[in-house]
Design an enzyme around this catalytic site. Structure first.
Site, short mmCIF file in Angstrom:
data_model
loop_
_atom_site.label_atom_id
_atom_site.label_comp_id
_atom_site.label_asym_id
_atom_site.label_seq_id
_atom_site.Cartn_x
_atom_site.Cartn_y
_atom_site.Cartn_z
N LEU A 1 38.07 39.54 30.02
CA LEU A 1 37.20 39.47 31.19
C LEU A 1 38.06 39.23 32.43
O LEU A 1 38.99 38.60 32.43
CB LEU A 1 36.18 38.06 31.25
CG LEU A 1 35.23 38.32 30.17
CD1 LEU A 1 34.56 36.96 30.26
CD2 LEU A 1 34.12 39.17 30.55
N HIS A 2 38.14 40.25 33.52
CA HIS A 2 38.74 40.12 34.61
C HIS A 2 38.26 40.84 35.86
O HIS A 2 38.60 40.61 36.90
CB HIS A 2 40.09 40.51 34.57
CG HIS A 2 40.31 42.26 34.30
ND1 HIS A 2 40.00 42.89 33.31
CD2 HIS A 2 40.39 43.17 35.50
CE1 HIS A 2 40.20 44.32 33.68
NE2 HIS A 2 40.47 44.21 34.63
#
Ligand code: UD1
Ligand code: UDP
Length: 362
Positions: free
Chosen positions: A203-204
């Site tokens: 996740l980014h």
């Protein structure tokens, strides 16, 4: 010809390698320019080692900052370099701020600008990458599309047919070139994982990780997935994680090197991600992928591959994970995701440079 090949962020290193190699094999004076957008050992150095990417010929040292600060620093430093080198062409890859910055500078310096991964569209202007993609395409001479949907997008936007080349996917060139080495990386053993016995999370995207309350809801949903999950945490996300608790089935680790991360993906039962590149790699590997976003600029990973775009509603994540674990989607590998995209790009660029009558001021 002299070709400046630009890379700045993690996915760029992976995409530029096959293009750089193919240009060199064809006799170009291909130079690697590192903008400095990513700089940590785990976001930068490890990729040079894992991929056998040579040290940058030029380093712009741009570093982190707001969008304007970062883009401006790359532009200012790249303009000096372009003035000095007077390249025949500038190759940019992907959709990060470094891509946009160097495409703009190259266009104004009247170099041939080639965009690798052109034509992808999420149609979500809230994504910084959508702005970068649209503008980079607009100022590029050559548009190397990874998939037929990208070609259609470019046609619909009015680009000339002779600018558009369906080249295939350079990220998959690198995947195939390194898969055997990755499988021997020892990553699973180091983390006590068994093939098919775990899931992988990344996740980014700012829309998922910048708001701690939203991130906490996502992690709560991941806690309800009935599988141990390993999560190499991107530095943007790590900065937000201090205020958010982790569920018991989720193990956060440092960002993984390339070979280690490919090893994780290849033997995973499920991948949950908001990454662009990971949607593609899971499709090529035939590993089920749930994309925790409302849209994708890579629809071919859904129509042909193993990707499902399921949004970020926690109940939907839990339900979709259960369904996919019970009944994994079938896959087809998209056309020209065959390990030879870099070669096609180098051929087309060399032909373009050779055929073109350009009167460049010296
Ligand atoms: C960037 C790209 C994104 C891409 C991602 C790949 C833009 C607008 N975004 O996002 O499209 O998917 O790279 O990973 O170009 N940081 C470190 N160490 C590093 C690099 C960054 O600690 O080596 C931290 C800094 O606090 C920095 C933050 O991460 O401010 C964000 O870095 P930045 O490169 O601006 O954007 P990414 O979120 O990495
Ligand atoms: N990747 C990696 N280590 C990680 C996470 C991702 O090597 O811990 C690789 C992944 O295999 C893919 C690329 O990084 O090749 C994707 O980059 P990222 O998700 O940072 O950016 P995006 O593709 O979303 O722009």
């Amino acid at each position: 010809p002299t070709v400046l090949c630009v890379a700045g962020a993690r996915p760029n290193f992976i995409k530029i390698k096959p293009v750089l190699d193919a240009l060199e094999r064809r006799g170009a004076d291909a130079r690697l320019v590192h903008t400095g957008q990513h700089y940590d050992e785990s976001m930068n150095d490890v990729f040079f080692r894992d991929l056998g990417l040579r040290a940058p010929d030029h380093h712009l040292g741009a570093g982190s900052g707001s969008h304007a600060e970062q883009t401006a620093r790359v532009m200012t430093a790249f303009e000096k370099l372009v003035d000095e080198v007077r390249p025949d062409a500038v190759v940019v890859v992907g959709d990060v701020n470094s891509t946009l910055a160097c495409a703009l500078v190259g266009a104004k310096a009247e170099a041939v600008v080639a965009h690798v991964e052109a034509g992808l569209r999420s149609r979500d202007w809230g994504m910084p990458e959508e702005v970068n993609r649209m503008v980079a395409d607009r100022v590029s001479d050559l548009l190397f599309a990874p998939s037929p949907d990208a070609v259609e997008n470019l046609r619909a936007e009015g680009y000339h047919e002779d600018q558009i080349v369906l080249a295939g996917n350079v990220m998959i060139d690198t995947l195939y070139a390194n898969l055997d080495r990755a499988l021997g990386s020892g990553m699973l053993h180091r983390h006590g994982l068994t093939p098919g016995g775990y899931g992988v999370v990344t996740l980014h995207r700012p829309s998922n990780v910048d708001d701690p309350a939203h991130l906490a809801r996502l992690l709560d949903a991941l806690g309800q997935v009935e599988l141990p999950l390993i999560w190499p945490v991107h530095p943007r996300t790590a900065a937000k994680l201090e205020s958010v608790g982790l569920p018991a089935n989720l193990t956060a680790v440092a960002p993984a090197g390339y070979l280690d991360f490919v090893a994780l993906q290849a033997s995973a039962r499920l991948v949950l991600t908001d990454s662009g590149g990971v949607q593609e790699e899971t499709t090529a590997l035939g590993v089920p992928c749930l994309t925790l976003r409302e849209n994708t600029e890579r629809p071919i990973t859904v129509s042909e591959g193993t990707n499902l775009v399921i949004g970020t509603d926690p109940r939907r994540i839990v339900t979709a994970a259960g369904l996919v674990l019970a009944d994994p989607p079938a896959k087809r590998t998209p056309v020209l995701w065959d390990g030879h995209a870099g070669a096609r790009i180098a051929d087309a660029l060399m032909a373009h440079l050779g055929s073109e009558v350009r009167h460049r001021p010296t």
